[in-house]
Enzyme design. Structure first.
Site, PDB file in Angstrom:
ATOM      1  N   GLN A  22       0.866  -1.173   0.000  1.00  0.00           N
ATOM      2  CA  GLN A  22       0.000   0.000   0.000  1.00  0.00           C
ATOM      3  C   GLN A  22       0.906   1.226   0.000  1.00  0.00           C
ATOM      4  OE1 GLN A  22      -3.004  -0.592  -0.874  1.00  0.00           O
ATOM      5  NE2 GLN A  22      -4.337  -0.539   0.942  1.00  0.00           N
ATOM      6  N   SER A  23       0.467   2.335  -0.622  1.00  0.00           N
ATOM      7  CA  SER A  23       1.351   3.479  -0.842  1.00  0.00           C
ATOM      8  C   SER A  23       1.649   4.255   0.430  1.00  0.00           C
ATOM      9  CB  SER A  23       0.759   4.428  -1.890  1.00  0.00           C
ATOM     10  OG  SER A  23       0.665   3.768  -3.138  1.00  0.00           O
ATOM     11  N   THR A  24       0.681   4.399   1.319  1.00  0.00           N
ATOM     12  CA  THR A  24       0.865   5.212   2.519  1.00  0.00           C
ATOM     13  C   THR A  24       0.330   4.469   3.735  1.00  0.00           C
ATOM     14  OG1 THR A  24      -1.253   6.348   2.251  1.00  0.00           O
ATOM     15  CG2 THR A  24       0.674   7.346   1.187  1.00  0.00           C
TER      16      THR A  24
END
Length: 740
Positions: A22-24
């Site tokens: 997941q990016s963040t």
């Protein structure tokens, strides 16, 4: 592309890796459904024929972007396993989870194509070694990178559009808070917080230096508010120089809304990795600057003037004027310029009284060496410039005195107001702690005990604030009384007395000169033996001064003839270091009253043509030797010769008192130092016992020639031996026999 026939037993014999990302961190926390779908790929891998023991999940990169600017340990592990041929298939929800930059993506495709590794996502299975599959994977990777760019452009566009209207809510500095309306910025509701910020700007307007403002806070023991972020409570503590400087350089305090003061730039580190860092931009490159956006502690013009003043306080560029005021006595520091070459004059202090002088750092090559353009003492220069300045400000002397009194009252009042605010805040906290303690159930001692301790701590804080306020009121009276104001006005009529008063510091004098003068050009006229000074006042006026330099009297300073003659005699036997020691032991000094050193002795020899001492290659027969050389010839220690010289047992000579001893080696001296003791020679202790006298008496008889002595340098008992023929009868023994 999606047919299961691409999977072979060779693939199933290796690992099936499920890559989760997941990016963040916010996405990990909020988009849990997406994370759960990625973990369900383990079931998909089992349906494709991989046993559970050969299914491996890599989820170390949760919360990290796939843009290539972050170090992803999980992706590095995946690439390493693929390169080693341990992986049969790589599964991800979509290929953007694997990478959103072509560098990482095509590197993974090359490794998978070489090691016969499959890639699978929600759309199907792909073999990077096949042209059609690689083409589709390449398009997907390109679309992932473009999608990231489009998303970022949309977000940044919205942010910039909102910032251009001054409505983007960013972190505000201490003393300012966001209001309810869009873009509304208000002062902090706590008067103590806003009072501390106002005190910074008021003291800087008076003192002109961020460091002096910081020292003022420290001298008054005033706390300063800090806040980690907008959600935390205000914390009070000792201010730092950095905090004071940040307040003075933040444009938000001047009522301006700014955005884009920094930007992120990419660079390649020492390991060849692409990194990003924050870069501060100059004011001309800021994206948004909205003046008069909200009420500020100062206006924009004052903010601009403060920045110019702060920049001038930093260390100036070479040959340029300026710089923060120092504590030295050089009143023209930073103002004086060379009238010949235009360079800034440097300050030097010399002499016992540390008198200041000014010199030009530019050296002109003349007569084969560098000669300074200008070098002049500062005493007469200061007197002339000070007289011109005092004459210029004489009409405004009374007003200046009143302004000075008001400035002193303002500084003291600011400190008192701050401590009053601190006392009010401390009393409020004590009342709040008291109410909390009174509202708790007395039987709940675990809670009551903690609230009681907090209440007592708050009461101690109130007591400390009251003592500090009382101390501030005692140190700084409320205001000048009528008699003090009359005395101040009378004193203002005589500015010379104020200028020369011990209470007026050099920094105060420099402040006045800086306020009136822009620069001072100094030109040395050697022919007229004078200094011409050009005063360039703030505003454009120019004044010329001429200062006559004192003429030095032609006095002949010469060293005593006795000292020169002694140096001439000593130079034949000793080097300069030994000669300097002899002269200092005799308490002789140079012509200027200084002690002798190696360089000063050498200069005197050169001036009077005295040759330097050159030790002979071989000792000359019959010539006196030094103690060290004589000790080597006689086979004894130098300390032995020194001791016997002091006792007078052997002969030596000195060129002058305090000079090193020198000894002539003779046959008698060689006989005095024997290897073994001859018959009849006994140690000095035995000689004292036989003769019935003291050691000093024995040595005196040896010096008079009544007793013969030698020095034994071999055997267990080395030292002096005395020849005693036979023991002397003891008279006391005869009396004892007769009585018996």
């Amino acid at each position: 592309m999606t047919e299961p026939g691409k999977i072979t037993p060779s693939h199933r014999a290796r690992l099936a890796v499920v890559y989760i990302r997941q990016s963040t961190s916010a996405q990990v926390e909020s988009n849990r459904e997406s994370t759960a779908r990625q973990y369900q790929l383990q079931t998909f891998a089992a349906e494709l024929g991989w046993p559970a023991a050969q299914i491996r999940v890599i989820d170390q990169d949760l919360g990290l972007s796939g843009s290539g600017l972050n170090t992803r340990s999980g992706f590095a592990e995946l690439a390493a396993e693929v390169a080693l041929g341990h992986v049969g298939i790589v599964l991800a929800l979509e290929v953007s989870r694997l990478a959103r930059n072509n560098a990482d993506w095509y590197r993974l495709l090359d490794l998978c194509g070489t090691t016969d590794t499959l890639i699978g996502d929600a759309d199907g299975l792909y073999h990077p070694g096949l042209f059609n599959d690689r083409l589709v994977l390449g398009l997907k990777g390109t679309m992932s990178e473009a999608e990231l760019h489009v998303l970022r452009a949309r977000l940044n566009g919205g942010i910039r559009n909102k910032a251009a209207r001054g409505e983007l809510r960013r972190g505000l500095p201490i003393g300012l808070v966001w209001g309810e309306a869009d873009g509304e910025v208000r002062f902090h509701p706590d008067a103590a917080v806003t009072g501390a910020i106002r005190a910074v700007f008021e003291r800087f307007a008076e003192m002109g230096s961020a460091r002096r403002v910081w020292l003022w806070f420290r001298s008054e023991a005033l706390p300063f508010p800090t806040q980690a972020n907008g959600c935390c409570d205000i914390q009070w503590g000792t201010p730092s120089y950095t905090k004071i400087h940040q307040v003075l350089t933040n444009p938000v305090y001047a009522g301006a809304y700014v955005y884009g003061k920094t930007c992120q730039e990419r660079y390649i580190d020492e390991h060849g990795e692409v990194r990003k860092r924050l870069k501060r931009l100059p004011r001309a490159d800021w994206s948004v600057v909205l003046h008069d956006h909200h009420r500020g502690f100062i206006d924009w013009a004052t903010f601009e003037a403060n920045q110019v003043r702060l920049a001038a306080n930093t260390r100036p560029i070479r040959h340029d004027g300026g710089g923060a005021l120092r504590e030295g006595a050089a009143l023209l520091q930073g103002l004086a310029l060379c009238g010949h070459c235009g360079r800034k004059l440097v300050v030097a202090y010399s002499g016992r009284n540390a008198a200041p002088s000014y010199a030009c750092p530019g050296d002109n090559l003349a007569n084969g060496r560098g000669e300074a353009c200008l070098r002049v003492g500062g005493q007469r220069l200061h007197q002339a410039v000070a007289a011109a300045v005092l004459a210029a400000v004489q009409p405004a002397a009374l007003q200046a005195a009143l302004d000075a009194a008001e400035a002193g009252d303002s500084a003291a009042q600011a400190a008192r107001v701050q401590w009053q605010h601190q006392l009010e805040q401390a009393r409020y906290q004590a009342q709040l702690a008291q109410r909390r303690y009174q509202n708790v159930d007395p039987d709940n001692r675990l809670v009551a005990r903690g609230l009681e301790a907090a209440w007592e701590s708050a009461l101690h804080a109130v007591q400390a604030a009251e003592q500090q306020l009382q101390r501030a009121e005692q140190q700084h009276p409320q205001a000048l009384c009528a008699a003090e104001r009359d005395a101040l006005l009378d004193l203002a009529e005589d500015l010379d007395a104020v200028w020369s008063a011990p209470s007026t510091s050099d920094r105060d004098r420099k402040e006045l000169l800086r306020a009136l003068l822009e620069e001072v050009l100094v030109t040395h006229d050697k022919d007229a033996h004078a200094v011409h000074v050009t005063l360039r006042w703030n505003g454009g006026l120019i004044s010329d001064l001429s200062i006559a330099l004192p003429r030095t009297r032609a006095a002949t300073v010469r060293t005593d003839e006795d000292t020169v003659a002694l140096i001439r005699r000593l130079a034949a036997y000793y080097p300069d270091a030994v000669i300097a020691g002899v002269l200092n032991r005799q308490q002789r000094t140079t012509a200027t009253g200084l002690p002798f050193t190696i360089n000063r002795v050498g200069s005197l020899r050169t001036h009077w043509g005295i040759p330097c001492f050159v030790p002979p290659a071989q000792p000359v027969s019959g010539e006196p030797l030094t103690i060290r050389d004589a000790a080597a010839v006689l086979g004894v220690a130098p300390s032995t010769l020194h001791r016997q010289l002091n006792d007078g047992l052997i002969a030596g000579e000195q060129v002058t008192p305090g000079a090193p001893w020198r000894i002539v080696i003779t046959a008698a001296l060689r006989a005095h130092f024997a290897g073994e003791a001859p018959e009849g020679f006994v140690p000095i202790v035995e000689a004292m016992r036989r003769l019935g006298v003291s050691r000093q008496t024995v040595l005196q008889r040896v010096k008079r020639g009544e007793l013969e002595a030698i020095h034994v340098s071999q055997g267990n008992r080395k030292g002096l031996r005395i020849k005693v023929s036979e023991p002397t009868p003891d008279l006391f023994d005869d009396r004892k026999t007769a009585r018996g």
